[in-house]
Design a protein around this motif. Structure first.
Motif, PDB file in Angstrom:
ATOM      1  N   LEU A 222       0.825  -1.221   0.000  1.00  0.00           N
ATOM      2  CA  LEU A 222       0.000   0.000   0.000  1.00  0.00           C
ATOM      3  C   LEU A 222       0.852   1.261   0.000  1.00  0.00           C
ATOM      4  O   LEU A 222       0.487   2.279   0.587  1.00  0.00           O
ATOM      5  N   LYS A 223       1.996   1.184  -0.677  1.00  0.00           N
ATOM      6  CA  LYS A 223       2.868   2.365  -0.735  1.00  0.00           C
ATOM      7  C   LYS A 223       2.198   3.486  -1.517  1.00  0.00           C
ATOM      8  O   LYS A 223       1.254   3.241  -2.272  1.00  0.00           O
ATOM      9  N   SER A 224       2.759   4.695  -1.327  1.00  0.00           N
ATOM     10  CA  SER A 224       2.245   5.871  -2.020  1.00  0.00           C
ATOM     11  C   SER A 224       0.720   6.003  -1.894  1.00  0.00           C
ATOM     12  O   SER A 224      -0.011   6.076  -2.881  1.00  0.00           O
TER      13      SER A 224
ATOM     14  N   ALA B   2      -1.590   3.898  -0.989  1.00  0.00           N
ATOM     15  CA  ALA B   2      -2.309   2.815  -1.668  1.00  0.00           C
ATOM     16  C   ALA B   2      -2.456   3.121  -3.157  1.00  0.00           C
ATOM     17  O   ALA B   2      -3.553   3.162  -3.695  1.00  0.00           O
ATOM     18  N   TYR B   3      -1.299   3.328  -3.792  1.00  0.00           N
ATOM     19  CA  TYR B   3      -1.255   3.607  -5.234  1.00  0.00           C
ATOM     20  C   TYR B   3      -2.170   4.776  -5.594  1.00  0.00           C
ATOM     21  O   TYR B   3      -2.839   4.784  -6.632  1.00  0.00           O
ATOM     22  N   GLY B   4      -2.180   5.764  -4.687  1.00  0.00           N
ATOM     23  CA  GLY B   4      -2.930   6.981  -4.970  1.00  0.00           C
ATOM     24  C   GLY B   4      -4.423   6.877  -4.710  1.00  0.00           C
ATOM     25  O   GLY B   4      -5.151   7.840  -4.919  1.00  0.00           O
TER      26      GLY B   4
ATOM     27  N   ALA C 120       5.466 -10.307  -6.398  1.00  0.00           N
ATOM     28  CA  ALA C 120       4.492  -9.212  -6.409  1.00  0.00           C
ATOM     29  C   ALA C 120       3.365  -9.659  -7.358  1.00  0.00           C
ATOM     30  O   ALA C 120       3.233 -10.851  -7.641  1.00  0.00           O
ATOM     31  N   SER C 121       2.571  -8.711  -7.881  1.00  0.00           N
ATOM     32  CA  SER C 121       1.406  -9.113  -8.691  1.00  0.00           C
ATOM     33  C   SER C 121       1.777 -10.070  -9.812  1.00  0.00           C
ATOM     34  O   SER C 121       1.202 -11.153  -9.951  1.00  0.00           O
ATOM     35  N   ALA C 122       2.738  -9.680 -10.643  1.00  0.00           N
ATOM     36  CA  ALA C 122       3.053 -10.498 -11.822  1.00  0.00           C
ATOM     37  C   ALA C 122       3.633 -11.840 -11.395  1.00  0.00           C
ATOM     38  O   ALA C 122       3.331 -12.877 -12.006  1.00  0.00           O
TER      39      ALA C 122
ATOM     40  N   GLY D   7       0.424  -5.480  -5.450  1.00  0.00           N
ATOM     41  CA  GLY D   7       0.038  -4.077  -5.414  1.00  0.00           C
ATOM     42  C   GLY D   7      -0.921  -3.840  -6.573  1.00  0.00           C
ATOM     43  O   GLY D   7      -2.147  -3.911  -6.423  1.00  0.00           O
ATOM     44  N   ILE D   8      -0.370  -3.640  -7.746  1.00  0.00           N
ATOM     45  CA  ILE D   8      -1.155  -3.157  -8.885  1.00  0.00           C
ATOM     46  C   ILE D   8      -2.354  -4.042  -9.228  1.00  0.00           C
ATOM     47  O   ILE D   8      -3.410  -3.535  -9.603  1.00  0.00           O
ATOM     48  N   SER D   9      -2.217  -5.362  -9.091  1.00  0.00           N
ATOM     49  CA  SER D   9      -3.339  -6.214  -9.492  1.00  0.00           C
ATOM     50  C   SER D   9      -4.504  -6.127  -8.513  1.00  0.00           C
ATOM     51  O   SER D   9      -5.655  -6.354  -8.889  1.00  0.00           O
TER      52      SER D   9
HETATM   53  C1  LIG Z   1       5.861  -2.089  -5.328  1.00  0.00           C
HETATM   54  C2  LIG Z   1       6.351  -3.386  -4.834  1.00  0.00           C
HETATM   55  C3  LIG Z   1       5.513  -4.517  -4.847  1.00  0.00           C
HETATM   56  C4  LIG Z   1       4.156  -4.529  -5.508  1.00  0.00           C
HETATM   57  O1  LIG Z   1       4.348  -4.583  -6.906  1.00  0.00           O
HETATM   58  P1  LIG Z   1       3.129  -4.665  -7.924  1.00  0.00           P
HETATM   59  O2  LIG Z   1       3.755  -4.791  -9.263  1.00  0.00           O
HETATM   60  O3  LIG Z   1       2.377  -3.393  -7.789  1.00  0.00           O
HETATM   61  O4  LIG Z   1       2.315  -5.839  -7.523  1.00  0.00           O
HETATM   62  C5  LIG Z   1       5.982  -5.668  -4.240  1.00  0.00           C
HETATM   63  N1  LIG Z   1       7.208  -5.723  -3.675  1.00  0.00           N
HETATM   64  C6  LIG Z   1       8.040  -4.667  -3.685  1.00  0.00           C
HETATM   65  C7  LIG Z   1       9.388  -4.801  -3.068  1.00  0.00           C
HETATM   66  C8  LIG Z   1       7.654  -3.472  -4.273  1.00  0.00           C
HETATM   67  O5  LIG Z   1       8.494  -2.434  -4.288  1.00  0.00           O
END
Ligand SMILES: *Cc1c(COP(=O)(O)O)cnc(C)c1O
Length: 364
Positions: free
Chosen positions: A36-38, A40-42, A202-204, A220-222
């Motif tokens: 949920l950085k930034s 929560a992605y804005g 992460a998502s991918a 995050g993004i997904s």
């Molecule tokens: C931003 C980030 C994520 C999330 O990445 P997404 O592509 O948005 O799923 C996971 N791990 C780290 C270390 C990140 O910096």
């Protein structure tokens, strides 16, 4: 329902919950730890984290110390989540990490030394995570450093390493051999901390399959509707929708120049809608190349994006001032907008501005 008279950013928390569920269904056995950085992605850390908590999330990642403090304030005291700070043990962070109960993700030898020194001062064991660089080159300890740390256990005195993590550099290209190289390096790194939980995807990475899931995945993004392969993905729902009202309908004639400078040269009669949102609301200026909006049941080519105004081509669609155009959302897809603007969905979301009126659906 009357259409909103100004640009509106709608954040659909039910769609967020659905995405959380659909990602969760992919990782049986692993826990989803939302990133949920930034803010929560804005999209607003408060409503987002409260909804994800209600859906069962108990561990979260943020980038900055201040983001961790803000998240703790949003959750405490009824929701005792684990919050990891990716920046780690930055200078002087110790007392603030302690005060907010945050777990630093240590990413260098100096950070490990700083955390151990802080533990000695506090006279108690500190929960930490360790970031291993498995081949992204950006952040984390390389394997030789990790081995050296583990060999002289003194360096970890006072540190309770509960999580070992790494980050993939090419997960959105499933066939790229870099993925399996990073996986192999991660397996070696994590084997040095048999008691700790492990996290790589992460998502991918989630969609690379179960070998990549370990104990914790970090989407995050997904969660916010971005396809893991940077294209629209049916398994995920749009969370952010940006709409704006039409200000005016105009008929441009051959020879007209639309917009600043060379603008867009009009060579055939072109009916356009002037829309009350622009790059100050978060529509990336570069999206005029190949970007589209959604209006009256069809995609409409984006002609220009100025600060306050965008112009789209509407053909012979029935249209009137005040009607609403979807600039981003379930029909004007995040990943398509990112592609048109030569960027990633992450950037599209964090650029959405608070000039647009923000509305939450499905709030807890
Ligand atoms: C931003 C980030 C994520 C999330 O990445 P997404 O592509 O948005 O799923 C996971 N791990 C780290 C270390 C990140 O910096």
């Amino acid at each position: 329902m009357a259409e909103p008279a100004v640009a509106q950013l709608t954040v659909d928390l039910d769609a967020l919950a659905d995405n959380f569920g659909s990602l969760g269904a992919h990782v049986t056995g692993a826990e989803l730890a939302p990133v949920l950085k930034s803010d929560a992605y804005g999209l607003g850390a408060g409503p987002v984290v409260r909804r994800l908590w209600a859906e069962g999330a108990r561990r979260f990642f943020v980038a900055r110390l201040a983001e961790g403090e803000a998240l703790r304030a949003l959750l405490t005291p009824a929701r005792p989540a684990t919050i990891y700070v990716l920046d780690g043990m930055t200078d002087e962070a110790g007392p603030r990490l302690d005060a907010a109960g945050l777990t630093p993700v240590l990413c260098s030898l100096p950070q490990i030394a700083g955390a151990a020194a802080h533990a000695a001062v506090c006279g108690r064991s500190l929960p930490v995570a360790i970031n291993i660089d498995t081949g992204m080159g950006r952040q984390g300890l390389v394997l030789e450093e990790i081995r050296a740390v583990v060999q002289s256990m003194d360096r970890l005195r006072g540190l309770n390493v509960g999580l070992v993590m790494s980050h993939l550099g090419s997960a959105k290209e499933p066939k790229n051999p870099r993925n399996s190289r990073q996986l192999a390096a991660f397996l070696e790194g994590r084997s040095l901390f048999p008691e700790a939980r492990a996290s790589l995807a992460a998502s991918a990475g989630i969609y690379l399959g179960p070998d990549y899931h370990f104990d914790l995945v970090r989407p995050g993004i997904s969660l916010f509707g971005g396809g893991p392969l940077e294209r629209p993905d049916d398994r995920l729902r749009a969370v952010a929708t940006l709409t704006a009202p039409i200000l005016e309908i105009r008929n441009l004639r051959p020879g007209d120049i639309l917009g600043y400078g060379e603008g867009v040269r009009i060579d055939a009669p072109t009916r356009v809608a002037v829309v009350s949102a622009g790059y100050a609301d978060g529509i990336l200026r570069a999206a005029k190349r190949g970007g589209y909006a959604w209006f009256a049941g069809a995609r409409r080519r984006m002609l220009i994006v100025n600060m306050d105004i965008s112009v789209i081509e509407i053909g012979d669609a029935e249209a009137a001032p005040g009607q609403s155009v979807e600039l981003l959302g379930p029909n004007a897809h995040l990943d398509d907008l990112a592609l048109a603007a030569d960027t990633v969905a992450h950037e599209v979301l964090v650029r959405l501005s608070r000039r647009a009126e923000c509305v939450y659906l499905g709030q807890v």
